[in-house]
Design a protein around this motif. Structure first.
Motif, PDB file in Angstrom:
ATOM      1  N   TYR A  74       0.818  -1.311  -0.175  1.00 19.70           N
ATOM      2  CA  TYR A  74       0.053  -0.006   0.033  1.00 19.70           C
ATOM      3  C   TYR A  74       0.785   1.323   0.032  1.00 19.70           C
ATOM      4  CZ  TYR A  74      -3.870  -2.964   1.212  1.00 19.70           C
ATOM      5  OH  TYR A  74      -4.753  -3.982   1.219  1.00 19.70           O
ATOM      6  N   VAL A  75       0.492   2.181  -0.604  1.00 22.89           N
ATOM      7  CA  VAL A  75       1.224   3.405  -0.649  1.00 22.89           C
ATOM      8  C   VAL A  75       0.019   4.424  -0.185  1.00 22.89           C
ATOM      9  CG1 VAL A  75       2.270   5.391  -1.976  1.00 22.89           C
ATOM     10  CG2 VAL A  75       2.608   2.913  -2.843  1.00 22.89           C
ATOM     11  N   ILE A  76       0.252   4.955   1.048  1.00 24.00           N
ATOM     12  CA  ILE A  76      -0.728   5.986   1.620  1.00 24.00           C
ATOM     13  C   ILE A  76      -0.034   7.310   1.557  1.00 24.00           C
ATOM     14  CG2 ILE A  76      -1.661   6.636   3.977  1.00 24.00           C
ATOM     15  CD1 ILE A  76      -1.017   3.568   4.658  1.00 24.00           C
TER      16      ILE A  76
ATOM     17  N   ALA B  73       4.315  18.620  -2.154  1.00 27.65           N
ATOM     18  CA  ALA B  73       3.811  19.014  -0.667  1.00 27.65           C
ATOM     19  C   ALA B  73       3.147  17.489  -0.094  1.00 27.65           C
ATOM     20  CB  ALA B  73       2.840  20.055  -0.573  1.00 27.65           C
ATOM     21  N   SER B  74       3.021  16.591  -0.874  1.00 29.08           N
ATOM     22  CA  SER B  74       2.399  15.360  -0.314  1.00 29.08           C
ATOM     23  C   SER B  74       3.210  14.512   0.380  1.00 29.08           C
ATOM     24  CB  SER B  74       1.756  14.658  -1.516  1.00 29.08           C
ATOM     25  OG  SER B  74       1.259  13.453  -1.240  1.00 29.08           O
ATOM     26  N   GLU B  75       2.783  13.980   1.462  1.00 28.01           N
ATOM     27  CA  GLU B  75       3.478  13.142   2.415  1.00 28.01           C
ATOM     28  C   GLU B  75       3.047  11.530   2.095  1.00 28.01           C
ATOM     29  OE1 GLU B  75       2.566  14.343   6.345  1.00 28.01           O
ATOM     30  OE2 GLU B  75       2.829  16.650   5.879  1.00 28.01           O
ATOM     31  N   THR B  76       3.958  10.737   1.840  1.00 33.44           N
ATOM     32  CA  THR B  76       3.653   9.409   1.286  1.00 33.44           C
ATOM     33  C   THR B  76       4.344   8.314   1.826  1.00 33.44           C
ATOM     34  OG1 THR B  76       3.234  10.497  -0.776  1.00 33.44           O
ATOM     35  CG2 THR B  76       3.404   8.301  -1.012  1.00 33.44           C
ATOM     36  N   PHE B  77       3.762   7.393   2.411  1.00 32.39           N
ATOM     37  CA  PHE B  77       4.373   6.158   3.110  1.00 32.39           C
ATOM     38  C   PHE B  77       4.112   4.895   2.401  1.00 32.39           C
ATOM     39  CE2 PHE B  77       3.232   2.799   6.243  1.00 32.39           C
ATOM     40  CZ  PHE B  77       4.952   2.544   6.559  1.00 32.39           C
ATOM     41  N   TYR B  78       4.877   4.286   2.025  1.00 30.67           N
ATOM     42  CA  TYR B  78       5.038   2.905   1.150  1.00 30.67           C
ATOM     43  C   TYR B  78       5.094   1.638   2.269  1.00 30.67           C
ATOM     44  CZ  TYR B  78       6.273  -1.054  -2.028  1.00 30.67           C
ATOM     45  OH  TYR B  78       6.508  -2.097  -2.891  1.00 30.67           O
ATOM     46  N   HIS B  79       4.039   0.840   2.223  1.00 34.77           N
ATOM     47  CA  HIS B  79       4.202  -0.503   3.344  1.00 34.77           C
ATOM     48  C   HIS B  79       4.285  -1.407   2.047  1.00 34.77           C
ATOM     49  CE1 HIS B  79       3.206  -3.854   5.351  1.00 34.77           C
ATOM     50  NE2 HIS B  79       3.132  -3.305   6.576  1.00 34.77           N
TER      51      HIS B  79
ATOM     52  N   LEU C 240       4.696   7.096  -7.937  1.00 38.76           N
ATOM     53  CA  LEU C 240       3.944   7.330  -6.612  1.00 38.76           C
ATOM     54  C   LEU C 240       4.826   8.109  -5.651  1.00 38.76           C
ATOM     55  CD1 LEU C 240       2.277   3.796  -6.488  1.00 38.76           C
ATOM     56  CD2 LEU C 240       1.090   5.916  -7.142  1.00 38.76           C
ATOM     57  N   GLU C 241       5.998   8.233  -5.679  1.00 38.37           N
ATOM     58  CA  GLU C 241       7.158   9.010  -5.063  1.00 38.37           C
ATOM     59  C   GLU C 241       6.874   8.821  -3.595  1.00 38.37           C
ATOM     60  OE1 GLU C 241       7.538  12.481  -8.090  1.00 38.37           O
ATOM     61  OE2 GLU C 241       5.478  12.668  -7.160  1.00 38.37           O
TER      62      GLU C 241
END
Length: 244
Positions: free
Chosen positions: A128-130, A142-148, A166-167
Motif C-alpha cells: 500500500y502507498v498511503i 507537498a504530499s506526504e507519502t508512506f509505502y508499506h 507514486l513517489e
C-alpha cells in the motif's frame, strides 16, 4: 503523518484525523501492546492472508476493511467485518479515499494462500502507498507519502512504477530474509524507490527471520541509497516530515 511500528509488519498510520492499521498481528516479540489497548482504527489494511498478518484482525472488525476482494470475503465471514472500502474491496493499481488519506494498492511478490481449514487463495498479495493527496502524473512536492511494501521480494516495479510515479517519502520494507527480502535486497529496494527514509520490518519474529537490523543500514550504504535508515523499537513512532 505519524507512523508507529508494532513489530513484524504491523503499522498504525495517522494521516490528519484518520487512523489506519496495517496487518494487525500483536503476538510478536517487538510489541507490548494488546489489541484491546488500541482504539478502533478508521481503516484496517490487510496486505495478504497469512496468519502473521491477519491474526488479530477480528479485534478491529468495526473498522472499514481495505483488501483485495477475495480477502475481504474471507474477513467478513471469519472476522465479522461488515464494511469494506467501496463495498467490495479494491485491487491492484486502484486508489481509494480513506478519510484524510489516499490509499493506492500495488503489487507484492509473495504467496497468499489462507493456511487454515478454509484452504483457499486470498487473491493477490499487495502493498500500500498511503498519501495525503491523490497520486497523479503531476508531482506534488507537498504530499506526504508512506509505502508499506507488504511481504515481497525485490521487484522492478519498485524502480519503474512505485518510485517514479507514486513517489514515496518513507518506505517500510521487509528485511528478515527467508520468507521475504533480506537486508541487501531491501536496501536495493530503498535505492530504487528513491525514498528519504527506510524502515526495516518483518524480522526477529521467528528464528528463520532473525537478523541484525544494523546490517540493513550497512547495505543501504553499499547500495548507494540516499535513504536514511530508521530502525524503530517496537511501538515507537516515526513522524514525517521530520522536524529538525
Amino acid at each position: 503523518m505519524d507512523i508507529t511500528w508494532h513489530g513484524h509488519s504491523t503499522f498504525h498510520v495517522t494521516v490528519g484525523e484518520t487512523s489506519l492499521l496495517i496487518d494487525p498481528f500483536f503476538d510478536n516479540p517487538k510489541t507490548s501492546v494488546e489489541p484491546a489497548d488500541l482504539d478502533t482504527p478508521d481503516y484496517v489494511l490487510l496486505t495478504h492472508g497469512h496468519a502473521d498478518h491477519i491474526a488479530d484482525a477480528a479485534h478491529f472488525s468495526d473498522a472499514t476493511l481495505v483488501a483485495v476482494p477475495e480477502l475481504v470475503s474471507y474477513a467478513k465471514d471469519e472476522f465479522g467485518f461488515e464494511d469494506a472500502v467501496g463495498g467490495m474491496g479494491m485491487n491492484m493499481g486502484g486508489t481509494v479515499e480513506c478519510g484524510d488519506a489516499f490509499v493506492t494498492m500495488v503489487r507484492a511478490d509473495h504467496t497468499n494462500g489462507i493456511m487454515t481449514d478454509y484452504n483457499a487463495s486470498a487473491g493477490m498479495p499487495a502493498g500500500y502507498v498511503i498519501s495525503t493527496t491523490k497520486p497523479t502524473q503531476v508531482a506534488d512536492e507537498a504530499s506526504e507519502t508512506f509505502y508499506h511494501a507488504g511481504d515481497t521480494s525485490l521487484m522492478s516495479e519498485m524502480r519503474d512504477v512505485i518510485g517514479p510515479f507514486l513517489e514515496p517519502d518513507v518506505a517500510a520494507l521487509p528485511a528478515g530474509d527467508h520468507f521475504t527480502m533480506g537486508p541487501w535486497q531491501a536496501a536495493v529496494a530503498a535505492d530504487w524507490l528513491d525514498v528519504e527514509y527506510a524502515i526495516p520490518m518483518h524480522y526477529d519474529t521467528f528464528p528463520p527471520i532473525e537478523i541484525d537490523p544494523e546490517n540493513f543500514s550497512k547495505e543501504l550504504d553499499a547500495a548507494g541509497a540516499k535513504a536514511e535508515p530508521v530502525i524503530l523499537e517496537g511501538d515507537e513512532t516515526f513522524v514525517y516530515p521530520v522536524d529538525f
